[in-house]
Write a protein that holds these residues in place. Structure first.
Motif, PDB file in Angstrom:
ATOM      1  N   GLU A  11       0.837  -1.189   0.000  1.00 18.42           N
ATOM      2  CA  GLU A  11       0.000   0.000   0.000  1.00 18.42           C
ATOM      3  C   GLU A  11       0.877   1.246   0.000  1.00 18.42           C
ATOM      4  O   GLU A  11       1.833   1.368   0.765  1.00 18.42           O
ATOM      5  CB  GLU A  11      -0.910   0.001   1.224  1.00 18.42           C
ATOM      6  N   THR A  21       1.106   4.588   1.120  1.00 20.70           N
ATOM      7  CA  THR A  21       0.543   5.559   2.062  1.00 20.70           C
ATOM      8  C   THR A  21       1.225   6.908   1.875  1.00 20.70           C
ATOM      9  O   THR A  21       2.267   7.019   1.210  1.00 20.70           O
ATOM     10  CB  THR A  21       0.759   5.086   3.508  1.00 20.70           C
ATOM     11  N   GLU A  65      -4.299   9.216  -5.878  1.00 21.85           N
ATOM     12  CA  GLU A  65      -4.906   7.887  -5.771  1.00 21.85           C
ATOM     13  C   GLU A  65      -5.521   7.445  -7.096  1.00 21.85           C
ATOM     14  O   GLU A  65      -5.506   6.258  -7.440  1.00 21.85           O
ATOM     15  CB  GLU A  65      -5.976   7.894  -4.674  1.00 21.85           C
ATOM     16  N   GLU A 122      -5.491   3.891  -9.273  1.00 21.13           N
ATOM     17  CA  GLU A 122      -6.703   3.204  -9.723  1.00 21.13           C
ATOM     18  C   GLU A 122      -6.619   2.895 -11.218  1.00 21.13           C
ATOM     19  O   GLU A 122      -6.956   1.792 -11.662  1.00 21.13           O
ATOM     20  CB  GLU A 122      -7.932   4.070  -9.434  1.00 21.13           C
ATOM     21  N   THR A 128       3.778   9.528  -8.221  1.00 17.28           N
ATOM     22  CA  THR A 128       2.915   8.482  -7.659  1.00 17.28           C
ATOM     23  C   THR A 128       3.331   7.106  -8.156  1.00 17.28           C
ATOM     24  O   THR A 128       3.477   6.163  -7.374  1.00 17.28           O
ATOM     25  CB  THR A 128       1.448   8.762  -8.031  1.00 17.28           C
ATOM     26  N   ASP A 163       5.271   3.791  -6.201  1.00 16.75           N
ATOM     27  CA  ASP A 163       4.549   2.527  -6.104  1.00 16.75           C
ATOM     28  C   ASP A 163       5.516   1.414  -6.495  1.00 16.75           C
ATOM     29  O   ASP A 163       6.201   1.508  -7.508  1.00 16.75           O
ATOM     30  CB  ASP A 163       3.341   2.560  -7.038  1.00 16.75           C
TER      31      ASP A 163
END
Length: 416
Positions: A35, A37, A73, A77, A155, A159
């Motif tokens: 995850e 965060t 986010e 997705e 982002t 990840d």
């Protein structure tokens, strides 16, 4: 550099199976991710700042780009989105090669005639191909994306799934900001970091983009000359062969041996002619040592195409046969060539899970297709073709209902 490669298009078990479309290996699942965060993101950005400093990027650029960078986010997705059903090739093509795009492409061909002619002379890429890429990428610049590039790349860089790739793209984006004096707020594009009229990733931008309007800067957002010149330079560097087309639709003889189809089965035009392959007007293919491959985007029931080296160049821009066919077809239509002679069949969608089952079955039977990922790439097509040959089925490498049924039955037989 692009987003998308071949994706499988699979249908419900009771209906005829469709063909693959596109997704990119770049966006395929590689390793499980933890995850992301805000805390993990913050530490990751700090590490990227250090890497940027080590790379010699100006501290003001680093601060402007990363001091207030945000975790998005929505990007995660989009990145995680694995649709259960995917478009068939006919549905894909019909949404992209439209009469509006054909008409607009002709308009752009005239509007930029002088520039495009210069680019053709300099780089060897015909004008209608450049306009076709432009139309497919951003509707001739009318939609270039609205996602903040730096935030999106940060982002994805933070990840775990594809951190290395996107960290490099982010650092390259910072170098671009420094080299081209780009403002972070102007840098909008796709969720995965593609930018401008031609949707270049930062690595393509920094390596292939050129100053087409001689203003001392390379601006792929607001300068159509820069964007078109960059596309021409990119295709030239990818290996575009001047004077050659992408391919052509052909007619196959009855009882044609479909095991010859596929991008991995290149043969000379002389050989294809000897196999009885004709132009769609039934004229002979010119005998030549020029190599071509036969592709069947919807199997034996749909149109067939002989494709040449420039088709491979288009696929180096976006590694998808479907995309390359769309570029070639739109380019042809823009200069007045007719619709394809043989109509595309109407194919239903089907679930990706069925293709995974099929791939697992082929592997179990000894037809190595690699990892069962639901992506209908060359290895899967080759495995299907080999299986079809072993069962005396029409060996077009296309997963129709008989393939699903026969593989399932063969696996059951091996388990008895």
């Amino acid at each position: 550099m692009r987003k998308i490669n071949m994706i499988s298009v699979i249908m419900k078990k009771t209906v005829t199976a469709s063909f693959v479309l596109f997704t990119s290996n770049l966006f395929a699942q590689t390793t499980p991710s933890i995850e992301l965060t805000e805390q993990v993101f913050s530490q990751c950005v700090s590490n990227i700042k250090q890497k940027a400093e080590t790379a010699g990027i100006d501290s003001n650029v680093i601060g402007h780009a990363l001091d207030n960078v945000k975790l998005i986010e929505k990007v995660l997705e989009y990145d995680r989105n694995q649709p259960e059903f995917v478009q068939t090739f006919p549905a894909y093509l019909n949404k992209r090669v439209t009469q509006w795009r054909i008409d607009k492409g002709r308009e752009m061909l005239q509007k930029h005639k002088a520039l495009l002619n210069e680019l053709t002379d300099k780089y060897g890429v015909p004008a209608h191909y450049l306009v076709s890429f432009w139309g497919l990428e951003t509707n001739f610049g009318s939609y270039k994306g609205k996602m903040p590039i730096i935030d999106s790349l940060a982002t994805l860089a933070c990840d775990q799934r594809r951190s290395k790739f996107f960290t490099e793209e982010l650092l390259t984006a910072l170098k671009l900001m420094q080299r081209e004096n780009l403002n972070k707020e102007k840098m909008l594009g796709s969720w995965a970091g593609a930018m401008g009229h031609t949707q270049f990733m930062p690595s393509a931008y920094i390596n292939y983009a050129v100053d087409g309007d001689d203003d001392g800067l390379i601006d792929l957002w607001d300068s159509e000359p820069d964007a078109l010149s960059s596309a021409a330079n990119f295709l030239n560097k990818l290996g575009w062969k001047k004077g050659f087309i992408w391919g052509r639709e052909v007619t196959l003889p009855e009882n044609f041996d479909y095991s010859y189809a596929g991008k991995d089965s290149s043969k000379s035009l002389t050989t294809w002619s000897e196999f009885g392959v004709l132009k769609v007007n039934d004229a002979q293919i010119p005998k030549s040592d020029i190599d071509a491959s036969l592709i069947l985007p919807t199997g034996a029931k749909g149109p067939a195409f002989l494709v040449y080296d420039n088709f491979d160049v288009i696929m180096r821009w976006n590694n998808s046969e479907s995309y390359a066919l769309a570029v070639g077809y739109l380019a042809d239509r823009i200069i007045g060539k007719p619709e394809w002679h043989k109509a595309l069949p109407d194919l239903p969608n089907y679930p990706i899970s069925d293709m995974v089952d099929l791939q697992n079955g082929l592997n179990e039977l000894g037809f190595d297709v690699g990892k069962a990922d639901g992506i209908m790439g060359p290895a899967t097509r080759k495995g299907i073709r080999q299986f079809q040959l072993s069962k005396n089925l029409l060996a077009d490498g296309y997963p129709d209902e008989s393939v699903f049924t026969n593989v399932k039955e063969a696996v059951i037989d091996t388990q008895k």
